[in-house]
Design a protein around this motif. Sequence first.
Motif, PDB file in Angstrom:
ATOM      1  N   ILE A 199     -36.820 -32.471  27.229  1.00  0.00           N
ATOM      2  CA  ILE A 199     -36.771 -31.016  27.158  1.00  0.00           C
ATOM      3  C   ILE A 199     -38.158 -30.439  27.428  1.00  0.00           C
ATOM      4  CG2 ILE A 199     -36.411 -29.064  25.613  1.00  0.00           C
ATOM      5  CD1 ILE A 199     -34.226 -30.774  24.241  1.00  0.00           C
ATOM      6  N   LEU A 233     -39.129 -30.355  30.958  1.00  0.00           N
ATOM      7  CA  LEU A 233     -38.453 -29.303  31.705  1.00  0.00           C
ATOM      8  C   LEU A 233     -39.085 -27.944  31.370  1.00  0.00           C
ATOM      9  CD1 LEU A 233     -36.015 -28.943  33.588  1.00  0.00           C
ATOM     10  CD2 LEU A 233     -34.590 -28.680  31.556  1.00  0.00           C
ATOM     11  N   PHE A 234     -39.361 -27.756  30.086  1.00  0.00           N
ATOM     12  CA  PHE A 234     -39.893 -26.467  29.616  1.00  0.00           C
ATOM     13  C   PHE A 234     -41.253 -26.164  30.230  1.00  0.00           C
ATOM     14  CE2 PHE A 234     -42.766 -24.325  26.645  1.00  0.00           C
ATOM     15  CZ  PHE A 234     -42.094 -23.139  26.406  1.00  0.00           C
ATOM     16  N   VAL A 270     -41.420 -24.842  33.883  1.00  0.00           N
ATOM     17  CA  VAL A 270     -40.757 -23.537  33.983  1.00  0.00           C
ATOM     18  C   VAL A 270     -41.609 -22.472  33.299  1.00  0.00           C
ATOM     19  CG1 VAL A 270     -38.674 -22.228  33.483  1.00  0.00           C
ATOM     20  CG2 VAL A 270     -38.491 -24.628  34.085  1.00  0.00           C
ATOM     21  N   LEU A 276     -35.390 -19.776  41.364  1.00  0.00           N
ATOM     22  CA  LEU A 276     -34.366 -20.103  40.372  1.00  0.00           C
ATOM     23  C   LEU A 276     -33.576 -21.337  40.789  1.00  0.00           C
ATOM     24  CD1 LEU A 276     -33.289 -16.504  39.464  1.00  0.00           C
ATOM     25  CD2 LEU A 276     -34.354 -18.159  37.937  1.00  0.00           C
ATOM     26  N   ILE A 300     -35.425 -24.259  39.805  1.00  0.00           N
ATOM     27  CA  ILE A 300     -35.359 -24.507  38.361  1.00  0.00           C
ATOM     28  C   ILE A 300     -33.976 -25.050  37.977  1.00  0.00           C
ATOM     29  CG2 ILE A 300     -35.401 -23.373  36.102  1.00  0.00           C
ATOM     30  CD1 ILE A 300     -37.433 -21.402  37.246  1.00  0.00           C
ATOM     31  N   ALA A 301     -32.946 -24.569  38.672  1.00  0.00           N
ATOM     32  CA  ALA A 301     -31.573 -24.907  38.260  1.00  0.00           C
ATOM     33  C   ALA A 301     -31.273 -26.399  38.416  1.00  0.00           C
ATOM     34  CB  ALA A 301     -30.576 -24.081  39.065  1.00  0.00           C
ATOM     35  N   THR A 341     -32.519 -28.503  35.608  1.00  0.00           N
ATOM     36  CA  THR A 341     -31.829 -28.025  34.404  1.00  0.00           C
ATOM     37  C   THR A 341     -30.483 -28.713  34.263  1.00  0.00           C
ATOM     38  OG1 THR A 341     -32.887 -25.860  34.522  1.00  0.00           O
ATOM     39  CG2 THR A 341     -30.830 -25.981  33.293  1.00  0.00           C
ATOM     40  N   VAL A 342     -29.692 -28.649  35.343  1.00  0.00           N
ATOM     41  CA  VAL A 342     -28.349 -29.223  35.261  1.00  0.00           C
ATOM     42  C   VAL A 342     -28.417 -30.733  35.074  1.00  0.00           C
ATOM     43  CG1 VAL A 342     -26.217 -29.589  36.552  1.00  0.00           C
ATOM     44  CG2 VAL A 342     -27.308 -27.344  36.559  1.00  0.00           C
ATOM     45  N   THR A 347     -30.717 -32.453  33.617  1.00  0.00           N
ATOM     46  CA  THR A 347     -31.113 -32.766  32.242  1.00  0.00           C
ATOM     47  C   THR A 347     -29.967 -32.525  31.259  1.00  0.00           C
ATOM     48  OG1 THR A 347     -33.323 -32.035  32.855  1.00  0.00           O
ATOM     49  CG2 THR A 347     -32.934 -32.412  30.513  1.00  0.00           C
ATOM     50  N   ILE A 348     -29.177 -31.461  31.516  1.00  0.00           N
ATOM     51  CA  ILE A 348     -28.029 -31.193  30.640  1.00  0.00           C
ATOM     52  C   ILE A 348     -27.122 -32.424  30.583  1.00  0.00           C
ATOM     53  CG2 ILE A 348     -25.868 -29.875  30.451  1.00  0.00           C
ATOM     54  CD1 ILE A 348     -27.392 -27.458  31.594  1.00  0.00           C
ATOM     55  N   PHE A 349     -26.797 -32.952  31.782  1.00  0.00           N
ATOM     56  CA  PHE A 349     -25.883 -34.095  31.807  1.00  0.00           C
ATOM     57  C   PHE A 349     -26.548 -35.353  31.249  1.00  0.00           C
ATOM     58  CE2 PHE A 349     -23.510 -31.228  34.428  1.00  0.00           C
ATOM     59  CZ  PHE A 349     -22.203 -31.581  34.189  1.00  0.00           C
ATOM     60  N   LEU A 391     -28.795 -35.491  28.846  1.00  0.00           N
ATOM     61  CA  LEU A 391     -28.840 -35.435  27.379  1.00  0.00           C
ATOM     62  C   LEU A 391     -27.458 -35.634  26.764  1.00  0.00           C
ATOM     63  CD1 LEU A 391     -31.331 -32.481  26.857  1.00  0.00           C
ATOM     64  CD2 LEU A 391     -31.757 -34.899  26.437  1.00  0.00           C
ATOM     65  N   ALA A 392     -26.409 -35.277  27.524  1.00  0.00           N
ATOM     66  CA  ALA A 392     -25.066 -35.373  26.960  1.00  0.00           C
ATOM     67  C   ALA A 392     -24.495 -36.781  27.078  1.00  0.00           C
ATOM     68  CB  ALA A 392     -24.140 -34.379  27.671  1.00  0.00           C
ATOM     69  N   GLY A 446     -33.345 -31.246  20.733  1.00  0.00           N
ATOM     70  CA  GLY A 446     -32.964 -29.842  20.581  1.00  0.00           C
ATOM     71  C   GLY A 446     -31.909 -29.708  19.504  1.00  0.00           C
TER      72      GLY A 446
END
Lengths: 656, 379
Positions: free
Chosen positions: B48, B51-52, B55, B108, B111-112, B115-116, B118-120, B122-123, B197
């Motif tokens: 995280i 990524l932060f 950005v 954007l 950035i996207a 983001t996407v 990392t979402i997957f 982390l899940a 998070g």
Amino acid sequence: MTTVSDAVTTVPVRRIDIFRRPKATTGFWSWLTTVDHKKIGIMYAVTALVFLCLGGIEALLIRAQLAQPNGTVLTANQYNTMFTMHGTTMVFLMGMPLAVAFGNYLVPLMIGARDVAFPRLNCFGYWVFLFGGIFIYSSFLLGGAPNGGWFGYTPLTSAPMSAGYLPGHGPDFWAVGIVMLGIGSVTSAVNFIVTVLNMRAPGMTLLRMPVFVWMMLVTAFLTAFAMPLVTAALTMVFFDRNFGTNFFNASAGGDPLLYQHLFWLFGHPEVYILILPGMGVVSEILPVFSRKPLFGYAVVVFSGIAIGFLGWGVWAHHMFTTGLGPVAISAFGISTMLIAIPTGVKIFNWLGTIWGGSVRLTTAMLFALGFIAMFTIGGLSGVLHAVVPSDTQQHDTYFVIAHFHYVLFGGLVFALFGGMFYWFPKLYGRYMNEKLGKLTFWTVLVGFNLTFFPMHLVGLQGMPRRTYTYPKNMGWDIYNQIESVGAFIIALGVLMLIVNLWVSRKHGVPAGDDPWDARTLEWSTSSPPPEYNFAEIPVVHGRDDWWHHKYTEDDEGRLVRLPRGGADDDPVPAESADAAGTTVATAPSGPLEPAAEHAQGHGVHMPDPSYWPFVMCLGIPLMGYAAVFQNVWFVPFGLVLILFGLFGWAQEPATE
Amino acid sequence: MKDRSTRPGWRATLTLLAAAVIVLGACGGGRENGQNVFKPNGTAAHKINNLFTPVAFIAVGVLVFVVGLLLVAVFKFRERPGHPTNVKQVHGNTPLEITWTVIPALILAVIAVPTVSTIFDLARKPTGNVVNINVVGKQWWWQFEYPQEKIVTADEFVVPVDTQVRLTLRACDPTLGQSGYTACSVIHSFWIPELAGKQDAVPGRTSHLNFKADKTGTFLGQCAQYCGLAHARMRMRVKVVTVAEYADWVRSQQAGPAQPFLVDGKAAPGAASLIANRYQCTNCHIFDDSKKPSYGPNLTHLASREVFASGDYPLTRDNLVKWVMDAPSLVPMESQKCLEPPPATCVGMPSFTKHLPAGRQPMSKQDAETIADYLLAHK
């Protein structure tokens, strides 16, 4: 084009005359019974400013409690009440109504109308708002103020009082009160929509409307569609809490997340309901004080509409940590990023407006410039929230508090404060004190940044929001101290503003009808405007029509001032060429000056004042108390007042 | 020239502003407080943070650009003597407007993508050697149940370093077999910023949080979703220990109570009798079986923890005595209904010395000390 042209021919009908038709034009009764959009606008503004002070006091108590670790100013329940009421007040009782105040006063003037489409409904909306606000605040004396947070997540708020989650009647007052306020918001939104769509002066096509009117139109559509959602959600909360319906009770098969979807499907458009009027105000102020037209008018308008549409597709970004699954949160993360595009476009167009202009740094302009800078900070931290994994660290911390205060305070409030300085001369024919105004701006700007900037940092250092206390070994003390000092500086600034408003009303420097050399129609009439706004409805020939009565452009596109009233012998701007014959020629002393016989009010029929909306609204809080206390004895009184008011209203002609 | 005399003023302002930015930047990271997003100590928190950071730099860059442009425009074009006010009327510039629509869109898009992904990332459910922990948010404390090891504890949990951990978060306790509003709590949010998070525990739902701690030590967290009266006090901590220490901890937690609670099916005389009979603490707590969850925290190995009382107070004898006698004085709760027969639904722990139902004697300090000493022996 009068609002009530048919009323003159109404055949007298026999009806029950309980009240003689009110006639007062000054004093207490004139305010109680008025249907004049300008008076109602002022009442909205004054009431919203009172609620601004109440919400501000709540904020100061919060900051006093957090000024040091292990604070003892408030108990836990008092603190929880304060942040709930601060949020509820600032969103529903200050932000929305203050924007409506501007809209109420200005939209008819800006589109060249004499009043809104439904004057008595307008008056009804105000009284519902006032009584709804008093109803929510009466909870402090009647069994406990709301303490479940301004978005009142279930099942905390929806569990019956016997479950012991939240002490007192708070959530009941909150749910019923906001439903009540929603009635007022929807009626006022419908009124704006019909007014803007139907009552524009001849020639005022949609793409000639001032941007502020456009933004109020978009806001009105958002309000009309969003408020029913929160009404449904809060009715379900109330039913869960009092009648055991179990919509949100997981152990009976309900789902707490359903509430979040409903609330934020309202709540995110609500954010735009709050910020779009601010964007509209800034789009009016910047061109006037730069002596240039708005850069890319059409793009600014369409960006506003785009924000309004996209605002419906991002609600779940308030729910990134609830476990919606990676596909859903990716989609909502991207849709949230998309909203940054039209917002960024607006910011660059505003910069384009200033660039190359002749910038007058009045107080109104300072607030508008402050808006751009502060709103940009809020927008950029918003992009950090759209980066979902990053949001899981920021969510529900002080970082979020910083973000939305930069958007709503740095955005909406800065814009509206600027709007006050800008339009005050129209209301009272006098300037607000500019020296005190500039001091106010710098005080608010410094106080605001001291209060909210450190919140970004302390939030990422682990401080969650809505905590009444924090331990002293976390390294959060210094940030919180700065924030508390900043909050009191803001309070000083707001106090200066209110003193300025109050004193300038009677003692300000006389300003004349068009003190800022402005562009839009409201400045073409007298200050303050007559009850009927325009003796003769203006005919519009272009965007910024009033400006083109005063100026034209030479071959290089530079400004050339037209001699006053001399449009006949002087070059006329191409797009208003045919204006010379119809409007300007009839005005020997100056463009659009009312002809003498109209100034007496002859020939202009305005709707008469009425008691009925007020009477009807008296019944609504009684019904609210009946619901909160489940006491059937309030019902007959409330019902009788509402039906009596409705009946009288229906029987009464708009004018007689 | 006139505006030259004002220039040092602006220069001073700019210098001050720059200084403020540097100072804020320097202390922005803040102190090592065990709960700091800027000091990640686990895989999820690192991802995280990675990524932060870029950005945030882009955001600061855009901010400096916009505000810089704004300030330049205001200074350059402000109305002043010698500058004409009949400025050129520019209504717009389509290429320019397309540019400032497309460039933010491109930024954007850049950035996207991470983001996407990392979402997957982390899940993704961890595989291999995973420590599974069922976490239940209650008002106002966290229960940690290790399903494989068969351990239940509260306020504080232990995980091995460099090992995948998968938390399963709930706000309903399926093991208690209760119904109505007592079976579930409200929404809580589990957040230990230095490891991962936050993730909400929502009644009726199950959600997950995966992380791997890369350093031993104690990391702090607290409930992030407003959950009622004592939300501010609902804390938790995780001790990250070596694999060997973790095995020891598991063994010690699996052991029975240090002193027998029941003798011949009845509470032992002394403390156990006070607990079970006089004060009926057993309505909500379990004292002799660390395998079972209970309505209140499982106290079988209370003394092995550093903190208690919503995870907000260090476990000392003084604090414990105070807590046993009058818990709401340490953590605000509306819980006196717990004392009324038959046990009504209530949230939190009641005071045994104040606001008692009619006819009920306040707890003596001696009783409280007896109970506290008994509990403190339960390592």
